[in-house]
Design a protein around this motif. Structure first.
Motif, short mmCIF file in Angstrom:
data_model
loop_
_atom_site.label_atom_id
_atom_site.label_comp_id
_atom_site.label_asym_id
_atom_site.label_seq_id
_atom_site.Cartn_x
_atom_site.Cartn_y
_atom_site.Cartn_z
N PRO A 47 -13.05 -8.31 -0.87
CA PRO A 47 -13.05 -8.47 -2.34
C PRO A 47 -14.44 -8.19 -2.91
O PRO A 47 -15.44 -8.54 -2.29
CB PRO A 47 -12.69 -9.94 -2.55
CG PRO A 47 -12.30 -10.48 -1.23
CD PRO A 47 -12.76 -9.55 -0.15
N ARG A 48 -14.50 -7.57 -4.09
CA ARG A 48 -15.78 -7.41 -4.80
C ARG A 48 -15.99 -8.70 -5.60
O ARG A 48 -15.02 -9.41 -5.89
CB ARG A 48 -15.70 -6.23 -5.79
CG ARG A 48 -15.57 -4.90 -5.11
CD ARG A 48 -15.76 -3.75 -6.14
NE ARG A 48 -15.46 -2.48 -5.53
CZ ARG A 48 -14.54 -1.62 -5.96
NH1 ARG A 48 -13.82 -1.88 -7.02
NH2 ARG A 48 -14.35 -0.49 -5.32
N PRO A 49 -17.25 -8.95 -6.01
CA PRO A 49 -17.49 -10.17 -6.79
C PRO A 49 -16.55 -10.21 -8.00
O PRO A 49 -16.39 -9.21 -8.68
CB PRO A 49 -18.95 -10.03 -7.23
CG PRO A 49 -19.57 -9.10 -6.23
CD PRO A 49 -18.49 -8.17 -5.78
N PHE A 85 -7.18 -0.17 4.50
CA PHE A 85 -5.79 0.17 4.17
C PHE A 85 -5.44 -0.37 2.80
O PHE A 85 -5.89 -1.45 2.40
CB PHE A 85 -4.85 -0.44 5.21
CG PHE A 85 -5.02 0.12 6.59
CD1 PHE A 85 -4.24 1.19 7.00
CD2 PHE A 85 -5.97 -0.40 7.46
CE1 PHE A 85 -4.40 1.73 8.28
CE2 PHE A 85 -6.14 0.13 8.74
CZ PHE A 85 -5.35 1.20 9.15
N TYR A 86 -4.61 0.39 2.09
CA TYR A 86 -4.12 -0.01 0.77
C TYR A 86 -2.63 0.31 0.73
O TYR A 86 -2.23 1.37 1.21
CB TYR A 86 -4.79 0.80 -0.35
CG TYR A 86 -6.28 0.63 -0.51
CD1 TYR A 86 -7.18 1.23 0.38
CD2 TYR A 86 -6.79 -0.11 -1.57
CE1 TYR A 86 -8.55 1.09 0.20
CE2 TYR A 86 -8.17 -0.25 -1.75
CZ TYR A 86 -9.04 0.35 -0.86
OH TYR A 86 -10.39 0.22 -1.04
N GLY A 87 -1.82 -0.55 0.13
CA GLY A 87 -0.40 -0.24 0.06
C GLY A 87 0.31 -0.94 -1.08
O GLY A 87 -0.12 -1.99 -1.57
N ASP A 106 -2.16 1.60 -9.82
CA ASP A 106 -3.45 2.29 -9.70
C ASP A 106 -3.60 2.58 -8.22
O ASP A 106 -3.93 1.69 -7.43
CB ASP A 106 -4.54 1.33 -10.22
CG ASP A 106 -5.96 1.81 -9.91
OD1 ASP A 106 -6.14 2.75 -9.11
OD2 ASP A 106 -6.90 1.21 -10.46
N VAL A 107 -3.27 3.82 -7.84
CA VAL A 107 -3.26 4.17 -6.42
C VAL A 107 -3.95 5.49 -6.18
O VAL A 107 -4.19 6.25 -7.11
CB VAL A 107 -1.81 4.24 -5.85
CG1 VAL A 107 -1.13 2.88 -5.89
CG2 VAL A 107 -0.97 5.25 -6.59
N ASP A 108 -4.29 5.80 -4.93
CA ASP A 108 -4.94 7.06 -4.63
C ASP A 108 -3.92 8.20 -4.75
O ASP A 108 -2.72 7.95 -4.85
CB ASP A 108 -5.61 7.02 -3.25
CG ASP A 108 -4.66 7.42 -2.14
OD1 ASP A 108 -3.51 6.92 -2.14
OD2 ASP A 108 -5.02 8.24 -1.29
#
Ligand code: 5GP
Length: 204
Positions: A47-49, A85-87, A106-108
Motif C-alpha cells: 500500500p502507498r501512504p 499481481f493485480y486482478g 482502473d486497470v492496465d
C-alpha cells in the motif's frame, strides 16, 4: 439524463501509470455517484501512504492472490510489474451491479482488453493518453511515489503501453486535466445513457 438505463455496464479506464487515470476516475465517481461505483482490485503490491484495504485495493500476499486465481474468483489478472499481481474480482462486479450501478475499473491495458473481449458492447474502454513518454516521465517524477528503480520499471512498461492505445474504444489526450476529465465525463454519460458514443475521439 436518460430513463431507466441498463446499468449492467462497465467503464474501463486505462493508460500508463502517471497519465492522470486515477484523478479522472475519482472525478467520474464524484459526478456520477448515483450511477457508477469503483471496482476495488486485488493486488500484491505494498500500500502507498494513505491507501486503505478494501477502498483502493484489496492488498494480499502472492499466495493469497494465487488462491483467488485457483478458485476462479478473478475475471482477469496480470503481473503488471515483476512479482506485483493485480486482478479484477468477479464479486466486485456483482456487488456493484446489485446496487443498480455501473462498474468503473482502473486497470492496465492488457486487463482492459481482456475485459473488453469478455463483455463487448457492455464495456466502454477509454485510454487516457499522456501525449508523450517525456510528459509521463515528468508527471511520475512530480508525483514522487516511486523510487528510482520503480520509476524506471514504470517508464519501460509505458513505452509498450502507449503502443497499445489504438486498441481502445476512445483515446483521450490528457494535456489539461480539467478539460480531459469533462470530455471523459461526456463519453461516459453517453455510454451509460445512450450506448457506445459516436464519433469516437482519437487524439494523439
Ligand atoms: P498502481 O500500482 O499504480 O496502483 O497500478 C499499477 C497498474 O496496475 C495501473 O496501470 C493500474 O491501472 C493497474 N491495475 C490496477 N488494478 C488492476 C486490475 O485489477 N487488473 C489489471 N490488469 N491491472 C490493474
Amino acid at each position: 439524463m436518460g430513463v431507466s438505463p441498463d446499468l449492467r455496464k462497465l467503464v474501463i479506464i486505462t493508460g500508463p501509470s502517471g497519465t492522470g487515470k486515477t484523478s479522472i476516475a475519482s472525478y467520474l465517481l464524484d459526478v456520477l455517484n448515483d450511477w457508477l461505483e469503483f471496482s476495488v482490485s486485488a493486488t500484491t503490491r505494498e500500500p502507498r501512504p494513505g491507501e486503505q484495504h478494501g477502498v483502493h485495493y484489496y492488498f494480499m500476499t502472492v499466495d493469497e492472490f494465487k488462491e483467488r486465481i485457483a478458485s476462479g474468483d478473478l475475471i482477469e489478472w496480470e503481473e503488471v510489474y515483476p512479482g506485483k499481481f493485480y486482478g479484477t474480482l468477479r464479486s466486485e462486479l456483482e456487488r456493484i451491479w446489485s446496487k443498480q450501478k455501473a462498474v468503473l475499473l482502473d486497470v492496465d491495458i492488457k486487463g482492459a482488453l481482456n475485459i473488453k473481449k469478455q463483455f463487448g458492447n457492455q464495456a466502454l474502454l477509454i485510454y487516457i493518453h499522456p501525449g508523450s513518454l517525456e510528459t509521463l516521465q515528468e508527471r511520475l517524477l512530480k508525483r514522487g511515489t516511486e523510487d528510482q528503480e520503480k520509476l524506471k520499471e514504470r517508464l519501460e512498461r509505458a513505452q509498450w503501453e502507449l503502443s497499445q492505445a489504438p486498441e481502445a474504444d476512445i483515446i483521450v489526450l490528457n494535456d489539461d486535466l480539467h478539460d480531459a476529465r469533462s470530455r471523459v465525463l461526456r463519453y461516459v454519460k453517453g455510454f451509460l445513457f445512450d450506448g457506445i458514443p459516436e464519433p469516437v475521439e482519437r487524439e494523439p
